[in-house]
Design an enzyme around this catalytic site. Sequence first.
Site, short mmCIF file in Angstrom:
data_model
loop_
_atom_site.label_atom_id
_atom_site.label_comp_id
_atom_site.label_asym_id
_atom_site.label_seq_id
_atom_site.Cartn_x
_atom_site.Cartn_y
_atom_site.Cartn_z
N HIS A 246 1.09 -1.39 0.22
CA HIS A 246 0.09 0.23 -0.30
C HIS A 246 0.95 1.17 0.00
O HIS A 246 1.86 1.12 0.94
CB HIS A 246 -0.67 0.14 1.34
CG HIS A 246 -1.95 -1.12 1.13
ND1 HIS A 246 -2.84 -0.74 1.49
CD2 HIS A 246 -1.84 -2.22 0.91
CE1 HIS A 246 -4.12 -2.05 1.36
NE2 HIS A 246 -3.05 -2.93 1.05
N GLU B 258 0.93 4.45 1.71
CA GLU B 258 0.81 4.66 3.30
C GLU B 258 2.52 3.62 3.43
O GLU B 258 3.57 4.48 4.44
CB GLU B 258 0.18 4.28 4.09
CG GLU B 258 -1.05 5.25 3.66
CD GLU B 258 -1.91 4.99 2.69
OE1 GLU B 258 -3.37 5.18 2.84
OE2 GLU B 258 -1.94 3.41 2.04
#
Length: 296
Positions: A101, A103
């Site tokens: 992901h 992040e």
Amino acid sequence: MQDRFLKSIAKLPEPLATAIVPLLDKDFAGHIDAQQLEVLQIASKMELNELLLALLPIAAALARPPISEFHVGAIAKGKSGDIYMGANIELPGEALFHSVHAEQSAISHAWLSGESIIEDIIVNASPCGHCRQFINELVDGSKVKIHLPAQKIEPLAHYLPYAFGPSDLNITEPLLTKQQHTLTLDSNDPMIIEALDHAGLSYAPYTKNYASVVLETKDGATYCGRYAENAAFNPSMQPMQMALSTMARHNRDFSEINRAVLIESSKGVISLVGAAMDALHSVAVVELEHIVVEPE
């Protein structure tokens, strides 16, 4: 300027675009230091929070999503004032749990760069539950400020109330705390020595499987990833995925990999070799060197 940023530049206000182009040279891999950020802020005449959101298209250009074709960019701002970009990575033909992901990518970028505290996460869509849990593993994770377009800046605790985290499992040194695990192996191979160093810095309080991956490209460049565990287990970031994310940020093609090393501790209660091999073989035709070492 790297070609991958051409479309992103067109989305930026002209003063910002003009100011950032010199940074986007062949070596740019998503890191902008505090001094460079100040120059961009002056040139763009933007408030800092506005500038960080405006830079997200640059971060999204680092993505490699062959499955979803959905580019997500994220920025982690460290206590140092530096910012670290990351983006989502998907592995062709592999199960979705192999994905990185945005992040996670940005946080791992900051971690590999030596940041000990992340104060802000900037992302173009609300963090999914997986990422909220990953952020919660950080030093003072509940206090990390989440920046979203057209929304009030809120701490992670706003998005993840009643959180389960490392403190619930009696972990007092969460992710980004400097780890010092001594793993020894008699070798003069620079790539193995690099992998040993990173394994010693990995974060594996739940399984004790201190591990790292180093990937070498045909020109001799190396890209590393460390194991980063999570109290919720599933959001843990595998070292192979972190190494591939590092390569992607540096604009290297996975087909350039000609050597791959996984080092892990003999005292770990799990092994990462199966997951690492699956991920590697989805993008490169190269065997994984698996080395198990004794911790001191």
